[in-house]
Design a protein around this motif. Sequence first.
Motif, PDB file in Angstrom:
ATOM      1  N   THR A 192       7.055 -28.020   5.474  1.00 54.22           N
ATOM      2  CA  THR A 192       8.228 -28.557   5.570  1.00 54.22           C
ATOM      3  C   THR A 192       8.414 -30.030   5.120  1.00 54.22           C
ATOM      4  OG1 THR A 192       8.337 -28.985   7.852  1.00 54.22           O
ATOM      5  CG2 THR A 192       9.323 -26.877   7.319  1.00 54.22           C
ATOM      6  N   SER A 193       9.548 -30.613   4.541  1.00 57.07           N
ATOM      7  CA  SER A 193       9.439 -31.830   3.955  1.00 57.07           C
ATOM      8  C   SER A 193      10.768 -32.452   4.537  1.00 57.07           C
ATOM      9  CB  SER A 193       9.276 -32.203   2.497  1.00 57.07           C
ATOM     10  OG  SER A 193      10.494 -31.593   1.897  1.00 57.07           O
ATOM     11  N   ALA A 194      10.731 -33.803   4.543  1.00 54.19           N
ATOM     12  CA  ALA A 194      11.765 -34.566   4.871  1.00 54.19           C
ATOM     13  C   ALA A 194      12.946 -34.654   3.886  1.00 54.19           C
ATOM     14  CB  ALA A 194      11.521 -35.932   5.324  1.00 54.19           C
ATOM     15  N   GLY A 195      13.504 -35.907   3.610  1.00 52.40           N
ATOM     16  CA  GLY A 195      14.302 -35.922   2.461  1.00 52.40           C
ATOM     17  C   GLY A 195      13.973 -35.541   1.105  1.00 52.40           C
ATOM     18  N   ALA A 196      14.756 -35.570   0.142  1.00 54.31           N
ATOM     19  CA  ALA A 196      14.526 -35.336  -1.037  1.00 54.31           C
ATOM     20  C   ALA A 196      13.367 -35.880  -1.732  1.00 54.31           C
ATOM     21  CB  ALA A 196      15.788 -35.571  -2.059  1.00 54.31           C
ATOM     22  N   ALA A 197      13.195 -37.317  -1.412  1.00 57.84           N
ATOM     23  CA  ALA A 197      11.982 -37.751  -1.868  1.00 57.84           C
ATOM     24  C   ALA A 197      10.747 -37.289  -1.357  1.00 57.84           C
ATOM     25  CB  ALA A 197      12.314 -39.513  -1.907  1.00 57.84           C
ATOM     26  N   ALA A 198      10.879 -37.038  -0.185  1.00 59.46           N
ATOM     27  CA  ALA A 198       9.805 -36.515   0.372  1.00 59.46           C
ATOM     28  C   ALA A 198       9.278 -35.143  -0.058  1.00 59.46           C
ATOM     29  CB  ALA A 198       9.807 -36.334   2.099  1.00 59.46           C
ATOM     30  N   GLY A 199      10.492 -34.251  -0.660  1.00 56.28           N
ATOM     31  CA  GLY A 199      10.163 -33.054  -1.386  1.00 56.28           C
ATOM     32  C   GLY A 199       9.405 -33.185  -2.563  1.00 56.28           C
ATOM     33  N   LEU A 200       9.528 -34.548  -3.384  1.00 55.93           N
ATOM     34  CA  LEU A 200       8.481 -34.810  -4.300  1.00 55.93           C
ATOM     35  C   LEU A 200       6.923 -34.891  -3.832  1.00 55.93           C
ATOM     36  CD1 LEU A 200      10.546 -37.298  -6.420  1.00 55.93           C
ATOM     37  CD2 LEU A 200       9.716 -35.233  -7.221  1.00 55.93           C
ATOM     38  N   ASP A 201       6.818 -35.632  -2.630  1.00 51.63           N
ATOM     39  CA  ASP A 201       5.599 -35.724  -2.099  1.00 51.63           C
ATOM     40  C   ASP A 201       4.717 -34.724  -1.643  1.00 51.63           C
ATOM     41  OD1 ASP A 201       5.267 -38.979  -1.915  1.00 51.63           O
ATOM     42  OD2 ASP A 201       6.937 -38.418  -0.727  1.00 51.63           O
ATOM     43  N   LEU A 202       5.653 -33.609  -1.152  1.00 51.17           N
ATOM     44  CA  LEU A 202       5.116 -32.426  -0.591  1.00 51.17           C
ATOM     45  C   LEU A 202       4.579 -31.489  -1.712  1.00 51.17           C
ATOM     46  CD1 LEU A 202       4.647 -30.145   1.404  1.00 51.17           C
ATOM     47  CD2 LEU A 202       7.162 -29.366   1.231  1.00 51.17           C
ATOM     48  N   CYS A 203       5.415 -31.446  -2.989  1.00 53.23           N
ATOM     49  CA  CYS A 203       5.042 -30.659  -4.086  1.00 53.23           C
ATOM     50  C   CYS A 203       3.806 -31.248  -4.543  1.00 53.23           C
ATOM     51  CB  CYS A 203       6.202 -30.879  -5.193  1.00 53.23           C
ATOM     52  SG  CYS A 203       7.599 -30.082  -4.751  1.00 53.23           S
ATOM     53  N   LEU A 204       3.553 -32.517  -4.599  1.00 50.52           N
ATOM     54  CA  LEU A 204       2.462 -33.103  -5.465  1.00 50.52           C
ATOM     55  C   LEU A 204       1.271 -32.824  -4.399  1.00 50.52           C
ATOM     56  CD1 LEU A 204       3.935 -36.609  -6.700  1.00 50.52           C
ATOM     57  CD2 LEU A 204       2.887 -34.642  -7.739  1.00 50.52           C
ATOM     58  N   HIS A 205       1.493 -32.718  -3.033  1.00 49.22           N
ATOM     59  CA  HIS A 205       0.290 -32.460  -2.092  1.00 49.22           C
ATOM     60  C   HIS A 205      -0.124 -30.959  -2.405  1.00 49.22           C
ATOM     61  CE1 HIS A 205      -1.575 -31.413   1.619  1.00 49.22           C
ATOM     62  NE2 HIS A 205      -0.721 -30.445   1.901  1.00 49.22           N
ATOM     63  N   MET A 206       0.905 -30.070  -2.671  1.00 45.08           N
ATOM     64  CA  MET A 206       0.414 -28.809  -2.950  1.00 45.08           C
ATOM     65  C   MET A 206      -0.264 -28.693  -4.161  1.00 45.08           C
ATOM     66  SD  MET A 206       3.618 -26.478  -1.485  1.00 45.08           S
ATOM     67  CE  MET A 206       5.183 -27.298  -2.210  1.00 45.08           C
ATOM     68  N   VAL A 207       0.124 -29.655  -4.953  1.00 46.45           N
ATOM     69  CA  VAL A 207      -0.767 -29.599  -6.347  1.00 46.45           C
ATOM     70  C   VAL A 207      -2.033 -30.019  -6.023  1.00 46.45           C
ATOM     71  CG1 VAL A 207      -1.038 -30.573  -8.562  1.00 46.45           C
ATOM     72  CG2 VAL A 207       1.319 -29.956  -7.788  1.00 46.45           C
ATOM     73  N   ARG A 208      -2.184 -31.013  -5.410  1.00 49.46           N
ATOM     74  CA  ARG A 208      -3.494 -31.427  -5.009  1.00 49.46           C
ATOM     75  C   ARG A 208      -4.494 -30.656  -4.229  1.00 49.46           C
ATOM     76  NH1 ARG A 208      -4.482 -37.265  -1.962  1.00 49.46           N
ATOM     77  NH2 ARG A 208      -3.260 -36.276  -0.335  1.00 49.46           N
ATOM     78  N   SER A 209      -3.763 -29.727  -3.313  1.00 46.67           N
ATOM     79  CA  SER A 209      -4.490 -28.630  -2.495  1.00 46.67           C
ATOM     80  C   SER A 209      -5.082 -27.566  -3.333  1.00 46.67           C
ATOM     81  CB  SER A 209      -3.294 -28.418  -1.169  1.00 46.67           C
ATOM     82  OG  SER A 209      -3.055 -29.334  -0.470  1.00 46.67           O
TER      83      SER A 209
END
Length: 316
Positions: free
Chosen positions: A153-170
Amino acid sequence: MRTVAVLAFDGVVGFDLTTPIEVFSRSRLPDGGPAYRVVVCSTAEEVDAGPFRIRSDLGLEALVEADTVIVPGVSSPAVFPGREVLDALRGAAERGHRIASICSGAFVLAAAGLLDGLRATTHWRGAAALAERYPKVTVDPDVLYVDNGRILTSAGAAAGLDLCLHMVRSDHGSAVAADTARLSVMPLEREGGQAQFIVHETPPLPDGASWDPLLRWMEEESARDLTLADIAARAGVSVRTLSRRFREQTGTTPLRWLHRARVRRAQYLLESTRHPVERIADLAGFGSPTAFRERFRAVVGTSPRAYRKAFQTTDH
């Protein structure tokens, strides 16, 4: 190639829906090939996404082939996506697919029962409502995102970008994620990971902030033993004025900001080199390995060794 399915149903937030499409579609493997196949699965041929409507030829049955399912934010926590969406999400979870929500999409995951007994986050304005409505969920409003392994789960919309990049890195490592971030014109520095690897957000500068040059200088010189006097001299103000204006513009103190910059440098070194912890402590600007370990754990939530084990991708 992995498949990412983005859910679309009446009431989703348009930006939250397009964010994962943009990030995963831009991701490229080292050989130049696409890292993901991105599809949009909708409950109807056309759905209302707020400022625009979206059409898709794929229904919820396409989730069966997806490795990752993304649930965008919803315009209101009161939005109910329909039983078919909740059943589809439960089915995806039972099959072991990775399921992630952006912003208020956490309410949809909670409604499906996928967050019961887990730690989760959402936009800070909706955190109290999420905790009250779903008491089996441990809501943490102070982090960018939470990774429980298969449920994220992610926080606001900008954090959604962080989460997507985190999944790419994982999925593909730091180099692919960094390249994706560059293509998305986004910095890859607000990092996290599994729950214990969360890094809190550095407060953004407000519109009109005038200290960008100072912050860039502090980032570049973070390995030095900078003092408040050094930073004040660079800014051309007194230490007292520095402390007041710095907090006004960044929401934190100069030394706390500097500590965070050092932690970010250490994260990069842990990921990209095989330097021993003692060497990284020196290169990142910490006074000693002990101080480095303590500060790193306080910010990231785990030890440098555990972080390196989870995220190092280099073979050198």
